[in-house]
Every structure is written in structure tokens, then in C-alpha cells.
Design a protein around this motif. Structure first.
Motif, mmCIF file in Angstrom:
data_model
loop_
_atom_site.group_PDB
_atom_site.id
_atom_site.type_symbol
_atom_site.label_atom_id
_atom_site.label_comp_id
_atom_site.label_asym_id
_atom_site.label_seq_id
_atom_site.Cartn_x
_atom_site.Cartn_y
_atom_site.Cartn_z
ATOM 1 N N HIS A 101 0.753 -1.227 0.044
ATOM 2 C CA HIS A 101 0.037 -0.071 0.078
ATOM 3 C C HIS A 101 0.850 1.206 -0.068
ATOM 4 C CE1 HIS A 101 1.068 -0.829 4.194
ATOM 5 N NE2 HIS A 101 0.896 0.405 4.341
ATOM 6 N N TYR A 102 0.223 2.330 -0.478
ATOM 7 C CA TYR A 102 1.001 3.756 -0.380
ATOM 8 C C TYR A 102 1.273 3.904 1.169
ATOM 9 C CZ TYR A 102 0.440 4.473 -5.184
ATOM 10 O OH TYR A 102 0.515 4.175 -6.600
ATOM 11 N N ALA A 103 2.655 4.283 1.591
ATOM 12 C CA ALA A 103 3.001 4.538 2.775
ATOM 13 C C ALA A 103 2.391 5.950 3.230
ATOM 14 C CB ALA A 103 4.481 5.020 2.978
ATOM 15 N N ARG A 104 2.054 6.048 4.442
ATOM 16 C CA ARG A 104 1.328 7.360 4.909
ATOM 17 C C ARG A 104 2.153 8.501 4.423
ATOM 18 N NH1 ARG A 104 0.460 7.454 11.164
ATOM 19 N NH2 ARG A 104 -0.969 5.786 10.495
ATOM 20 N N GLY A 105 1.220 9.543 3.916
ATOM 21 C CA GLY A 105 1.832 10.727 3.250
ATOM 22 C C GLY A 105 2.220 10.633 1.925
ATOM 23 N N ALA A 106 2.221 9.481 1.411
ATOM 24 C CA ALA A 106 2.656 9.054 -0.110
ATOM 25 C C ALA A 106 1.340 8.921 -1.035
ATOM 26 C CB ALA A 106 3.665 8.038 -0.215
ATOM 27 N N ALA A 107 1.566 9.052 -2.250
ATOM 28 C CA ALA A 107 0.448 8.867 -3.057
ATOM 29 C C ALA A 107 0.766 8.446 -4.540
ATOM 30 C CB ALA A 107 -0.244 10.247 -3.482
ATOM 31 N N GLU A 108 0.092 8.089 -5.407
ATOM 32 C CA GLU A 108 0.488 7.507 -6.578
ATOM 33 C C GLU A 108 1.324 8.536 -7.334
ATOM 34 O OE1 GLU A 108 -2.686 5.253 -9.381
ATOM 35 O OE2 GLU A 108 -2.961 7.387 -9.565
ATOM 36 N N PRO A 109 2.356 8.187 -7.889
ATOM 37 C CA PRO A 109 3.139 9.177 -8.554
ATOM 38 C C PRO A 109 2.518 10.063 -9.831
ATOM 39 C CG PRO A 109 4.375 7.228 -8.666
ATOM 40 C CD PRO A 109 2.717 6.911 -8.525
ATOM 41 N N VAL A 110 2.758 11.302 -9.952
ATOM 42 C CA VAL A 110 2.093 12.163 -10.981
ATOM 43 C C VAL A 110 2.964 12.329 -12.088
ATOM 44 C CG1 VAL A 110 1.114 14.303 -11.267
ATOM 45 C CG2 VAL A 110 0.512 13.025 -9.165
ATOM 46 N N CYS A 111 2.896 12.306 -13.118
ATOM 47 C CA CYS A 111 3.996 12.702 -14.336
ATOM 48 C C CYS A 111 3.382 13.734 -15.163
ATOM 49 C CB CYS A 111 3.872 11.543 -15.333
ATOM 50 S SG CYS A 111 4.526 10.004 -14.668
ATOM 51 N N THR A 112 4.069 14.788 -15.421
ATOM 52 C CA THR A 112 4.013 15.863 -16.171
ATOM 53 C C THR A 112 4.900 16.087 -17.374
ATOM 54 O OG1 THR A 112 5.490 17.224 -14.679
ATOM 55 C CG2 THR A 112 3.145 17.271 -14.344
ATOM 56 N N LEU A 113 4.515 16.675 -18.275
ATOM 57 C CA LEU A 113 5.277 16.806 -19.683
ATOM 58 C C LEU A 113 5.491 18.467 -19.704
ATOM 59 C CD1 LEU A 113 6.369 16.087 -22.363
ATOM 60 C CD2 LEU A 113 3.964 15.988 -23.379
ATOM 61 N N ASN A 114 6.702 18.651 -19.695
ATOM 62 C CA ASN A 114 6.996 20.151 -20.179
ATOM 63 C C ASN A 114 8.063 20.098 -21.461
ATOM 64 O OD1 ASN A 114 7.970 22.681 -19.954
ATOM 65 N ND2 ASN A 114 9.140 22.596 -18.104
ATOM 66 N N GLY A 115 7.689 20.464 -22.503
ATOM 67 C CA GLY A 115 8.710 20.615 -23.975
ATOM 68 C C GLY A 115 8.598 19.125 -24.117
ATOM 69 N N LEU A 116 9.657 18.598 -24.099
ATOM 70 C CA LEU A 116 10.081 17.235 -24.322
ATOM 71 C C LEU A 116 10.591 16.212 -23.228
ATOM 72 C CD1 LEU A 116 12.807 18.021 -27.400
ATOM 73 C CD2 LEU A 116 10.404 16.915 -27.603
ATOM 74 N N THR A 117 10.522 16.801 -21.998
ATOM 75 C CA THR A 117 10.775 15.976 -20.876
ATOM 76 C C THR A 117 9.516 15.920 -19.962
ATOM 77 O OG1 THR A 117 12.851 17.302 -20.788
ATOM 78 C CG2 THR A 117 12.082 16.501 -18.614
ATOM 79 N N VAL A 118 9.658 14.598 -19.578
ATOM 80 C CA VAL A 118 8.484 13.900 -18.762
ATOM 81 C C VAL A 118 9.212 13.799 -17.362
ATOM 82 C CG1 VAL A 118 7.080 12.022 -18.231
ATOM 83 C CG2 VAL A 118 7.411 12.710 -20.571
ATOM 84 N N THR A 119 8.546 14.213 -16.297
ATOM 85 C CA THR A 119 9.021 13.945 -14.989
ATOM 86 C C THR A 119 7.894 13.454 -14.100
ATOM 87 O OG1 THR A 119 10.364 16.087 -15.303
ATOM 88 C CG2 THR A 119 10.103 15.184 -13.101
ATOM 89 N N CYS A 120 8.238 12.364 -13.337
ATOM 90 C CA CYS A 120 7.274 11.740 -12.427
ATOM 91 C C CYS A 120 7.760 11.873 -11.002
ATOM 92 C CB CYS A 120 7.136 10.555 -13.067
ATOM 93 S SG CYS A 120 6.641 10.005 -14.872
ATOM 94 N N THR A 121 6.583 12.074 -10.395
ATOM 95 C CA THR A 121 7.029 12.369 -8.707
ATOM 96 C C THR A 121 7.364 10.954 -8.073
ATOM 97 O OG1 THR A 121 4.792 12.173 -8.068
ATOM 98 C CG2 THR A 121 5.500 14.344 -8.417
#
Length: 174
Positions: free
Chosen positions: A40-60
Motif C-alpha cells: 500500500h502507499y505509505a502514510r503521506g505518499a500517493a500515486e506518482p504524478v507525471c508531467t510533460l514540459n516540452g520534451l521532458t517527462v518528470t514523474c514524482t
């Protein structure tokens, strides 16, 4: 400065693409049935979120508890898809060969669970291929023809798969 209709349309398509991809939401799925029992996700953690900025994808990053001694692999693949045409440089500068080509950049990390059965998943980042990089390596079927990229699309897939499981516990596509 005189702009050709083709250049104006190409510029318009590029602007429209930026607007559309900026508004597209990623589709995320967490399925802990593809993980060790009790994950399970640890307390205070959540599903990663990915964002696209130009050509770069960053996931938390995130943390998953209850995994015991089970390790995992996290992977982020960014695919750049190019559409275009090859021009015959003759008197009519005729379009002779349309093309669609894709290039994928992948990052992957092996994650080891801690002695307390927690998996710490760091942030992930990968950058797609630019039109300039693509054209530097692309050749039309005839070396006298000139390639032109008329459209570009960026897509990505993030997965976290536990050792011993065939399907990912976390999958995000955008």
C-alpha cells in the motif's frame, strides 16, 4: 518577410499541438493485486504524478509499504513520433514520400526494499527526441530528397513492476 502558406500551417499545427498536449491528462492506474500481499502507499505518499514540459517527462516519487523483501523495477519511456515528407528538389519541389517514425528514450531503475518492507521510489525523468535530433539521423529513401518534419507528438509510459510479477502495480500513460 514573406511566409509561405505551408510554413504558416506548420506553425499553426505546432502551436495547436502544444495547446492540446498541455491540456491532456495522464491516465494512471495503481493495482496492488500485482504487488506483494499487504502492499500500500505509505502514510503521506500517493500515486506518482507525471508531467510533460516540452520534451521532458518528470514523474514524482513515492513510497510503498508492506512489500516485505520484494524488489521492483521502475521504468519511464518517452516516445517522440515524427510525421513528415521528403521533397524532390526538382523544379516543383514535389512531395514524394511521406513518413512516420518514432524514437523512444527509456530510463529504468532497480529498486531494493528496505529492511522494514518499504520501497522508496525516487522521482523519474526522461527527455524525448527533438525534431533537430531526429532530422540529424534521418534520411529519405533517395539521398537527393530533403526531409521535412510536419508534425511531432510526445507520449510516455511509467511503470513500476515488482519482482516475480508479470504486470505492473503502477502504470501511468500520457
Amino acid at each position: 518577410m514573406k511566409l509561405s502558406l505551408r510554413r504558416v500551417l506548420t506553425l499553426f499545427a505546432a502551436i495547436l499541438f502544444v495547446l492540446v498536449t498541455g491540456m491532456t491528462a495522464a491516465h494512471a492506474v495503481t493495482n496492488f493485486a500485482n504487488a506483494p500481499q499487504g502492499a500500500h502507499y505509505a502514510r503521506g505518499a500517493a500515486e506518482p504524478v507525471c508531467t510533460l514540459n516540452g520534451l521532458t517527462v518528470t514523474c514524482t516519487g513515492t513510497q510503498i509499504a508492506g512489500v516485505g523483501n520484494t524488489n521492483a523495477t521502475v521504468e519511464l519511456a518517452v516516445t517522440s513520433t515524427f510525421t513528415g515528407v521528403c521533397h524532390n528538389p526538382g523544379t516543383n519541389n514535389k512531395v514524394v514520400d511521406p513518413f512516420t517514425e518514432s524514437e523512444t528514450t527509456t530510463t529504468s531503475s532497480e529498486l531494493t526494499s528496505t529492511k522494514n518492507g518499504r520501497l522508496i521510489v525516487p522521482a523519474q525523468s526522461a527527455t524525448g527526441t527533438s525534431s533537430e535530433e531526429f532530422l540529424a539521423d534521418f534520411s529519405c529513401p533517395n539521398p537527393n530528397w530533403t526531409p521535412e518534419v510536419t508534425g511531432t507528438a510526445i507520449s510516455y509510459e511509467y511503470t513500476l513492476t515488482f519482482a516475480g510479477f508479470t504486470e505492473p502495480a503502477i502504470q501511468i500513460a500520457g
